[in-house]
Motif scaffolding. Structure first.
Motif, short mmCIF file in Angstrom:
data_model
loop_
_atom_site.label_atom_id
_atom_site.label_comp_id
_atom_site.label_asym_id
_atom_site.label_seq_id
_atom_site.Cartn_x
_atom_site.Cartn_y
_atom_site.Cartn_z
N ASN A 12 1.80 12.56 3.55
CA ASN A 12 1.29 11.59 2.58
C ASN A 12 2.07 10.30 2.57
OD1 ASN A 12 3.66 12.05 1.34
ND2 ASN A 12 2.82 13.26 -0.35
N ALA A 14 1.98 7.87 4.18
CA ALA A 14 1.31 6.85 4.99
C ALA A 14 1.84 5.51 4.53
CB ALA A 14 -0.19 6.94 4.81
N GLY A 16 1.63 2.72 6.02
CA GLY A 16 0.82 1.58 6.45
C GLY A 16 -0.08 1.10 5.32
N ALA A 18 -3.56 0.97 3.92
CA ALA A 18 -4.83 1.63 4.11
C ALA A 18 -5.81 1.16 3.06
CB ALA A 18 -4.66 3.14 4.02
N ARG A 19 -7.05 1.49 3.27
CA ARG A 19 -8.07 1.13 2.29
C ARG A 19 -7.91 1.98 1.04
NH1 ARG A 19 -12.40 -1.94 3.75
NH2 ARG A 19 -13.51 -1.15 1.96
N PHE A 20 -8.23 1.41 -0.06
CA PHE A 20 -8.17 2.13 -1.33
C PHE A 20 -9.44 1.74 -2.05
CE2 PHE A 20 -6.42 1.97 -5.83
CZ PHE A 20 -6.52 3.33 -6.02
N LEU A 224 3.14 -0.33 -7.12
CA LEU A 224 3.12 0.90 -6.34
C LEU A 224 2.81 0.61 -4.87
CD1 LEU A 224 1.26 3.41 -8.70
CD2 LEU A 224 3.70 3.18 -8.30
N GLN A 230 -6.73 -4.67 -1.75
CA GLN A 230 -7.13 -3.44 -2.43
C GLN A 230 -7.50 -3.72 -3.87
OE1 GLN A 230 -3.55 -1.09 -1.83
NE2 GLN A 230 -4.66 0.34 -0.53
N PRO B 110 -0.12 6.81 -6.36
CA PRO B 110 0.57 6.28 -5.16
C PRO B 110 -0.02 6.81 -3.86
CG PRO B 110 2.16 7.10 -6.76
CD PRO B 110 0.80 7.52 -7.24
N LEU B 111 -0.49 8.07 -3.89
CA LEU B 111 -1.09 8.63 -2.68
C LEU B 111 -2.40 7.90 -2.36
CD1 LEU B 111 -0.51 12.47 -3.18
CD2 LEU B 111 0.95 10.76 -2.08
N ARG B 112 -3.16 7.63 -3.41
CA ARG B 112 -4.44 6.93 -3.19
C ARG B 112 -4.20 5.52 -2.71
NH1 ARG B 112 -6.94 9.80 -8.39
NH2 ARG B 112 -7.84 11.58 -7.29
N VAL B 113 -3.21 4.87 -3.28
CA VAL B 113 -2.89 3.51 -2.83
C VAL B 113 -2.50 3.53 -1.35
CG1 VAL B 113 -1.22 1.63 -3.07
CG2 VAL B 113 -2.30 2.58 -5.09
N SER B 114 -1.80 4.60 -0.95
CA SER B 114 -1.37 4.68 0.44
C SER B 114 -2.49 5.14 1.37
CB SER B 114 -0.20 5.66 0.58
OG SER B 114 0.90 5.17 -0.14
N GLY B 115 -3.64 5.42 0.82
CA GLY B 115 -4.78 5.78 1.65
C GLY B 115 -4.80 7.22 2.09
N VAL B 116 -4.13 8.10 1.33
CA VAL B 116 -4.19 9.53 1.67
C VAL B 116 -5.58 10.04 1.32
CG1 VAL B 116 -3.23 11.81 1.19
CG2 VAL B 116 -1.75 9.80 1.19
N GLU B 118 -8.65 12.19 0.05
CA GLU B 118 -8.83 12.91 -1.21
C GLU B 118 -8.55 14.41 -1.05
OE1 GLU B 118 -9.05 12.06 -5.02
OE2 GLU B 118 -9.12 10.59 -3.40
#
Ligand code: ATP
Ligand code: MG
Lengths: 313, 240
Positions: A12, A14, A16, A18-20, A224, A230, B110-116, B118
């Motif tokens: 998790n 990540a 980079g 990414a899209r949100f 964050l 985004q 934070p996970l969603r912001v990072s694009g993890v 769902e």
């Protein structure tokens, strides 16, 4: 609560960009969607724009149709006082005109039609025995519009055979009408432009107030590691929903209004008015208005949010 | 690799002033090592939060150089900052939970912001909520949580992304001593997994509770170094 080894979250980090997006992102901006004023403001704007644009386009079509019909029409009057001379000149004029290449149609208006035309003014009697000299009339249809050069050419051609001929373009008397229609067209255009400006302003204000009431949320997502893109997308999406809803309602109201107006005008049954209808391409242009509205709304929201974010580090 | 390359944070003569006021931080120089546990202490108003703000990139210094993960973040273009923020976990002094999101969604943020994706979010978030003892409150909105519960949600959110560095501003301010100690144990556990931890607190009792931790003390915006934690200890201007 006991202290255990913290859960290892794999895959998790990540790091980079990414899209949100999607529903989860949109949920960050709570909005009582259709309950707010935004969709209704957009609906009214779109409805007014649709009506103004439809009016402008109908006027354009009306003017174009009328001009097209009348522009090539010319009236030749033979004003000779002597009836025999009048008939002789009219015959010669007809022959001379028939030889001109730019003339596509030609007709001497028969005496009976002239009598009918004049009856309301002169009473029911043969104009033959009247003291008032009635001119002979020839309707001429030209290939192109009846410009001043074209009229001069006709006059030159008639000068020798029918010295008493007077050549006039039929559209001449309509000129003030065309002037008025053109002014109305400009008015419709100005209305459309102003409405677009007002819509953009309304959306801008809405985006700013949404931004204000969600400022904390924006700052949290920002801290964050959310990117400007985004965060802007979240607001774009939210306002996009409002704009689509408003645009659909506005288009429906506008269409209803113009089709009602259209049926009223059609009921007039006048040839001129019939040409003032909307062509399929006009309907397409009208249907595009809500889409343009949605685009303006989303773009404005995006730029507003980005401008506010640039003030944060 | 040079020593400097292994340092996770370097401050060099950093000063900070808000607007035209006097400096709230002056001549701050220090280096933090990866995997260490630091306390940042000092009286209220000494500048602890201000220093952390510089660390979590909410503020640029008025002067000096700050290197984070080996990169000078002072001159870094704005659009490259989010990638750095994602390597940090922050427990804000005022928590900063999103009010209309549930505890679960706040921790997942934070996970969603990072694009993890769902599908990969549910398990870690549930584990994390269990870890801070809030499994039974996962659907609760922040307004319905107690102060200590909010604090634990904030901590769970800060550590869910396994940050390289955790910055916690007064994380035990709203809880009783027993809970404070429990939370501290959470940070220690995380620290043992390799995360550098910086805890700002004015609670001097906490400082002795973590063995091997190092202390930085702020006094009116200037740094002193009672445990010799700092590579570049501040000059003692009034010494002798
Ligand atoms: N945004 C700001 N604008 C102006 N001054 C500020 C701002 N934030 C903090 N200050 C001032 O900077 C100084 C240091 O504040 P800071 O919040 O860093 O202290 P602190 O050590 O975190 O205090 P506490 O223990 O009460 O949280 C204080 O004098 C405060 O008034
Ligand atoms: Mg503080």
């Amino acid at each position: 609560m006991s202290v255990k080894k913290p859960p290892v979250v794999k895959g998790n980090t990540a790091k980079g960009i990414a899209r949100f997006g999607g529903n989860r992102a949109a949920a960050l901006v709570p909005q009582a969607r259709l309950a707010g004023p935004m969709p209704w403001v957009i609906a009214i704007m779109v409805a007014l724009t649709v009506i103004a644009a439809a009016g402008g386009m109908a006027l354009t079509n009306l003017a174009r149709g009328a001009q097209g019909e009348l522009s090539g029409a010319v009236t030749v009057q033979i004003l000779a006082a002597q009836p025999q001379e009048k008939v002789r000149q009219a015959d010669l004029a007809e022959k001379a005109l028939a030889e001109l290449p730019q003339v596509t149609g030609l007709r001497i208006v028969p005496q009976s039609e002239l009598d009918e035309l004049l009856e309301p003014w002169l009473g029911k009697s043969s104009s033959g025995d009247l003291a008032v000299p009635i001119p002979a009339l020839i309707d001429v249809q030209l290939r192109s519009s009846a410009s001043e050069e074209q009229l001069s050419a006709l006059r030159a051609a008639l000068a020798s055979v029918a010295p008493d001929a007077r050549v006039d373009a039929q559209s001449g008397w309509l000129q003030p009408v065309f002037g008025a229609i053109e002014a109305l067209q400009w008015l419709a255009l100005a209305l459309v432009v102003m409405l677009a400006a007002i819509s953009a302003t309304a959306v801008w204000l809405a985006a700013r107030s949404a931004l204000g009431s969600n400022r904390d949320t924006i700052e949290i997502v920002h801290l964050l590691g959310g990117t400007d893109g985004q965060i802007a997308r979240i607001f774009q999406r939210s306002i996009g929903f409002d704009a689509v809803a408003g645009g659909a309602v506005g288009l429906a109201i506008g269409m209803l209004a113009i089709s009602l107006l259209g049926s009223r005008f059609a009921a007039l049954g006048s040839g001129l008015m019939a040409s003032g209808g909307l062509r399929p391409i006009d309907w397409l242009a009208i249907a595009a208005i809500p889409f343009i509205g949605v685009a303006i709304a989303m773009l404005t929201a995006r730029l507003t949010v980005l401008a506010a974010l640039r003030r944060m580090l | 690799m040079t020593d400097r390359g292994r340092d996770i944070v370097t401050f060099d003569n950093v000063g900070l002033r808000y607007g035209a006021d006097r400096e709230v931080l002056s001549d701050v120089s220090f280096t933090l090592h990866p995997g260490s546990f630091y306390f940042l202490t000092g009286a209220s108003g000494a500048g602890k939060t201000s220093l952390l703000k510089l660390l979590y990139l909410a503020q640029r210094p008025s002067r000096g150089v700050i290197r984070l993960f080996g990169t000078d973040t002072v001159t870094l273009p704005r659009k490259r900052l989010p990638a750095f923020r994602r390597r940090l976990g922050v427990v804000f002094q005022d928590f900063r939970l999103v009010p209309h999101l549930s505890a679960y969604d706040n921790v997942a943020l934070p996970l969603r912001v990072s694009g993890v994706r769902e599908a990969e979010i549910a398990k870690p978030v549930d584990d994390m909520l269990e870890w801070v003892g809030l499994s039974h409150r996962k659907e609760a909105k922040p307004a319905t949580l107690s102060g200590g519960e909010r604090q634990r949600v904030a901590i769970a959110r800060a550590v869910i992304g396994r940050p390289d560095m955790l910055l916690a501003d007064e994380p035990t301010g709203n809880v009783d001593p027993e809970m404070a100690l429990k939370l501290l144990r959470l940070f220690e556990a995380l620290n043992r997994l390799g995360t550098t931890v910086v805890v700002a607190t004015h609670d001097v009792h906490l400082l002795r509770k973590v063995s091997g931790s190092m202390i930085m003390r702020l006094d009116k915006g200037r740094l002193s170094d009672p445990t010799g934690a700092l590579r570049y200890p501040p000059r003692r201007e009034n010494a002798g």
